[in-house]
Write a protein that holds these residues in place. Structure first.
Motif, PDB file in Angstrom:
ATOM      1  N   MET A   1      13.465 -15.588   0.487  1.00  0.00           N
ATOM      2  CA  MET A   1      13.395 -14.163   0.712  1.00  0.00           C
ATOM      3  C   MET A   1      12.285 -13.577  -0.169  1.00  0.00           C
ATOM      4  O   MET A   1      12.198 -13.875  -1.346  1.00  0.00           O
ATOM      5  CB  MET A   1      14.731 -13.530   0.355  1.00  0.00           C
ATOM      6  N   ILE A   2      11.442 -12.749   0.425  1.00  0.00           N
ATOM      7  CA  ILE A   2      10.417 -12.042  -0.339  1.00  0.00           C
ATOM      8  C   ILE A   2      11.027 -10.726  -0.805  1.00  0.00           C
ATOM      9  O   ILE A   2      11.511  -9.938   0.009  1.00  0.00           O
ATOM     10  CB  ILE A   2       9.160 -11.789   0.500  1.00  0.00           C
ATOM     11  N   VAL A   3      10.996 -10.489  -2.106  1.00  0.00           N
ATOM     12  CA  VAL A   3      11.577  -9.262  -2.654  1.00  0.00           C
ATOM     13  C   VAL A   3      10.596  -8.109  -2.498  1.00  0.00           C
ATOM     14  O   VAL A   3       9.399  -8.312  -2.283  1.00  0.00           O
ATOM     15  CB  VAL A   3      11.990  -9.451  -4.135  1.00  0.00           C
ATOM     16  N   ASP A   4      11.099  -6.882  -2.617  1.00  0.00           N
ATOM     17  CA  ASP A   4      10.276  -5.684  -2.413  1.00  0.00           C
ATOM     18  C   ASP A   4       9.030  -5.673  -3.283  1.00  0.00           C
ATOM     19  O   ASP A   4       7.941  -5.322  -2.824  1.00  0.00           O
ATOM     20  CB  ASP A   4      11.097  -4.422  -2.666  1.00  0.00           C
ATOM     21  N   GLU A   5       9.172  -6.050  -4.560  1.00  0.00           N
ATOM     22  CA  GLU A   5       8.031  -6.019  -5.472  1.00  0.00           C
ATOM     23  C   GLU A   5       6.931  -6.976  -5.008  1.00  0.00           C
ATOM     24  O   GLU A   5       5.754  -6.650  -5.045  1.00  0.00           O
ATOM     25  CB  GLU A   5       8.479  -6.372  -6.889  1.00  0.00           C
ATOM     26  N   GLY A   6       7.339  -8.163  -4.557  1.00  0.00           N
ATOM     27  CA  GLY A   6       6.361  -9.128  -4.050  1.00  0.00           C
ATOM     28  C   GLY A   6       5.721  -8.651  -2.757  1.00  0.00           C
ATOM     29  O   GLY A   6       4.507  -8.793  -2.565  1.00  0.00           O
ATOM     30  N   ALA A   7       6.525  -8.072  -1.868  1.00  0.00           N
ATOM     31  CA  ALA A   7       5.987  -7.549  -0.610  1.00  0.00           C
ATOM     32  C   ALA A   7       5.007  -6.415  -0.871  1.00  0.00           C
ATOM     33  O   ALA A   7       3.960  -6.322  -0.225  1.00  0.00           O
ATOM     34  CB  ALA A   7       7.123  -7.083   0.298  1.00  0.00           C
ATOM     35  N   ASN A   8       5.316  -5.548  -1.832  1.00  0.00           N
ATOM     36  CA  ASN A   8       4.409  -4.461  -2.183  1.00  0.00           C
ATOM     37  C   ASN A   8       3.103  -5.012  -2.737  1.00  0.00           C
ATOM     38  O   ASN A   8       2.026  -4.512  -2.421  1.00  0.00           O
ATOM     39  CB  ASN A   8       5.054  -3.514  -3.190  1.00  0.00           C
ATOM     40  N   ASP A   9       3.184  -6.069  -3.549  1.00  0.00           N
ATOM     41  CA  ASP A   9       1.977  -6.679  -4.098  1.00  0.00           C
ATOM     42  C   ASP A   9       1.107  -7.259  -2.989  1.00  0.00           C
ATOM     43  O   ASP A   9      -0.108  -7.078  -2.984  1.00  0.00           O
ATOM     44  CB  ASP A   9       2.355  -7.758  -5.114  1.00  0.00           C
ATOM     45  N   ILE A  10       1.722  -7.955  -2.041  1.00  0.00           N
ATOM     46  CA  ILE A  10       0.969  -8.519  -0.909  1.00  0.00           C
ATOM     47  C   ILE A  10       0.354  -7.396  -0.079  1.00  0.00           C
ATOM     48  O   ILE A  10      -0.819  -7.450   0.301  1.00  0.00           O
ATOM     49  CB  ILE A  10       1.871  -9.409  -0.025  1.00  0.00           C
ATOM     50  N   ALA A  11       1.139  -6.359   0.179  1.00  0.00           N
ATOM     51  CA  ALA A  11       0.647  -5.229   0.972  1.00  0.00           C
ATOM     52  C   ALA A  11      -0.542  -4.558   0.301  1.00  0.00           C
ATOM     53  O   ALA A  11      -1.539  -4.241   0.946  1.00  0.00           O
ATOM     54  CB  ALA A  11       1.775  -4.219   1.195  1.00  0.00           C
ATOM     55  N   THR A  12      -0.453  -4.369  -1.002  1.00  0.00           N
ATOM     56  CA  THR A  12      -1.502  -3.668  -1.734  1.00  0.00           C
ATOM     57  C   THR A  12      -2.713  -4.553  -2.014  1.00  0.00           C
ATOM     58  O   THR A  12      -3.846  -4.181  -1.733  1.00  0.00           O
ATOM     59  CB  THR A  12      -0.946  -3.133  -3.072  1.00  0.00           C
ATOM     60  N   ALA A  13      -2.460  -5.724  -2.588  1.00  0.00           N
ATOM     61  CA  ALA A  13      -3.547  -6.571  -3.078  1.00  0.00           C
ATOM     62  C   ALA A  13      -4.240  -7.361  -1.977  1.00  0.00           C
ATOM     63  O   ALA A  13      -5.399  -7.751  -2.139  1.00  0.00           O
ATOM     64  CB  ALA A  13      -3.019  -7.542  -4.137  1.00  0.00           C
ATOM     65  N   TYR A  14      -3.568  -7.591  -0.857  1.00  0.00           N
ATOM     66  CA  TYR A  14      -4.235  -8.374   0.185  1.00  0.00           C
ATOM     67  C   TYR A  14      -4.434  -7.582   1.477  1.00  0.00           C
ATOM     68  O   TYR A  14      -5.562  -7.359   1.905  1.00  0.00           O
ATOM     69  CB  TYR A  14      -3.500  -9.684   0.479  1.00  0.00           C
ATOM     70  N   VAL A  15      -3.360  -7.165   2.105  1.00  0.00           N
ATOM     71  CA  VAL A  15      -3.496  -6.538   3.423  1.00  0.00           C
ATOM     72  C   VAL A  15      -4.277  -5.233   3.335  1.00  0.00           C
ATOM     73  O   VAL A  15      -5.300  -5.073   4.013  1.00  0.00           O
ATOM     74  CB  VAL A  15      -2.121  -6.330   4.094  1.00  0.00           C
ATOM     75  N   ALA A  16      -3.844  -4.306   2.500  1.00  0.00           N
ATOM     76  CA  ALA A  16      -4.531  -3.009   2.407  1.00  0.00           C
ATOM     77  C   ALA A  16      -5.953  -3.147   1.873  1.00  0.00           C
ATOM     78  O   ALA A  16      -6.837  -2.392   2.255  1.00  0.00           O
ATOM     79  CB  ALA A  16      -3.737  -2.049   1.539  1.00  0.00           C
ATOM     80  N   ALA A  17      -6.169  -4.120   1.016  1.00  0.00           N
ATOM     81  CA  ALA A  17      -7.507  -4.308   0.434  1.00  0.00           C
ATOM     82  C   ALA A  17      -8.487  -4.942   1.410  1.00  0.00           C
ATOM     83  O   ALA A  17      -9.696  -4.722   1.306  1.00  0.00           O
ATOM     84  CB  ALA A  17      -7.404  -5.175  -0.820  1.00  0.00           C
ATOM     85  N   ASN A  18      -7.979  -5.730   2.364  1.00  0.00           N
ATOM     86  CA  ASN A  18      -8.865  -6.488   3.247  1.00  0.00           C
ATOM     87  C   ASN A  18      -8.880  -6.050   4.708  1.00  0.00           C
ATOM     88  O   ASN A  18      -9.851  -6.296   5.411  1.00  0.00           O
ATOM     89  CB  ASN A  18      -8.496  -7.973   3.190  1.00  0.00           C
ATOM     90  N   TYR A  19      -7.834  -5.431   5.190  1.00  0.00           N
ATOM     91  CA  TYR A  19      -7.763  -5.045   6.603  1.00  0.00           C
ATOM     92  C   TYR A  19      -8.006  -3.546   6.728  1.00  0.00           C
ATOM     93  O   TYR A  19      -7.078  -2.747   6.814  1.00  0.00           O
ATOM     94  CB  TYR A  19      -6.428  -5.484   7.208  1.00  0.00           C
ATOM     95  N   THR A  20      -9.285  -3.186   6.727  1.00  0.00           N
ATOM     96  CA  THR A  20      -9.668  -1.776   6.698  1.00  0.00           C
ATOM     97  C   THR A  20     -10.438  -1.317   7.931  1.00  0.00           C
ATOM     98  O   THR A  20     -10.811  -0.157   8.014  1.00  0.00           O
ATOM     99  CB  THR A  20     -10.511  -1.490   5.441  1.00  0.00           C
ATOM    100  N   LYS A  21     -10.702  -2.204   8.874  1.00  0.00           N
ATOM    101  CA  LYS A  21     -11.401  -1.816  10.114  1.00  0.00           C
ATOM    102  C   LYS A  21     -10.372  -1.505  11.189  1.00  0.00           C
ATOM    103  O   LYS A  21      -9.483  -2.303  11.459  1.00  0.00           O
ATOM    104  CB  LYS A  21     -12.265  -2.964  10.641  1.00  0.00           C
ATOM    105  N   VAL A  22     -10.521  -0.351  11.798  1.00  0.00           N
ATOM    106  CA  VAL A  22      -9.685   0.012  12.941  1.00  0.00           C
ATOM    107  C   VAL A  22     -10.619   0.191  14.128  1.00  0.00           C
ATOM    108  O   VAL A  22     -11.526   1.011  14.096  1.00  0.00           O
ATOM    109  CB  VAL A  22      -8.879   1.303  12.678  1.00  0.00           C
ATOM    110  N   LYS A  23     -10.396  -0.633  15.156  1.00  0.00           N
ATOM    111  CA  LYS A  23     -11.207  -0.548  16.371  1.00  0.00           C
ATOM    112  C   LYS A  23     -10.339  -0.058  17.517  1.00  0.00           C
ATOM    113  O   LYS A  23      -9.157  -0.384  17.599  1.00  0.00           O
ATOM    114  CB  LYS A  23     -11.763  -1.926  16.754  1.00  0.00           C
ATOM    115  N   VAL A  24     -10.941   0.724  18.400  1.00  0.00           N
ATOM    116  CA  VAL A  24     -10.277   1.125  19.631  1.00  0.00           C
ATOM    117  C   VAL A  24     -11.096   0.619  20.812  1.00  0.00           C
ATOM    118  O   VAL A  24     -12.304   0.419  20.705  1.00  0.00           O
ATOM    119  CB  VAL A  24     -10.072   2.656  19.721  1.00  0.00           C
TER     120      VAL A  24
END
Length: 112
Positions: A1-24
């Motif tokens: 199980m991934i705990v909230d603190e770890g999920a927040n770290d992944i969300a902040t340090a990887y996903v939000a930092a790297n997935y910044t292009k939005v295409k339509v």
């Protein structure tokens, strides 16, 4: 199980930092886990997503001028340097927007 603190770290340090292009795009074929791009790309914007707990939020707006004369029916979130697709959604085509109109999308993804 991934705990909230770890999920927040992944969300902040990887996903939000790297997935910044939005295409339509104007394509609308069903999406699948093997999708790598939009069907018919129209416009792209770079957006810094917000992270609230384990949720990542992308807010992006496009003007009618940016979208041209096709409308849009798909949206994808892409890696800022590798252009890898993280997520793609399809929807009913918006139709053509007046050049002064603005279309805003809010995309919410939960890490759990």
């Amino acid at each position: 199980m991934i705990v909230d603190e770890g999920a927040n770290d992944i969300a902040t340090a990887y996903v939000a930092a790297n997935y910044t292009k939005v295409k339509v795009g104007s394509g609308g074929s069903p999406t699948s886990a093997s999708a790598t791009n939009l069907d018919s790309y129209v416009h792209v914007k770079t957006v810094t997503p917000s992270v609230i707990g384990t949720n990542i939020l992308w807010n992006v707006s496009f003007t009618g001028t940016e979208l041209g004369n096709e409308g849009v029916a798909e949206l994808g979130i892409f890696h800022n340097t590798t252009d890898k697709l993280l997520s793609r959604v399809t929807f009913t085509n918006t139709g053509v927007l007046a050049s002064t109109d603005t279309l805003t999308f809010t995309i919410r993804m939960e890490m759990n």
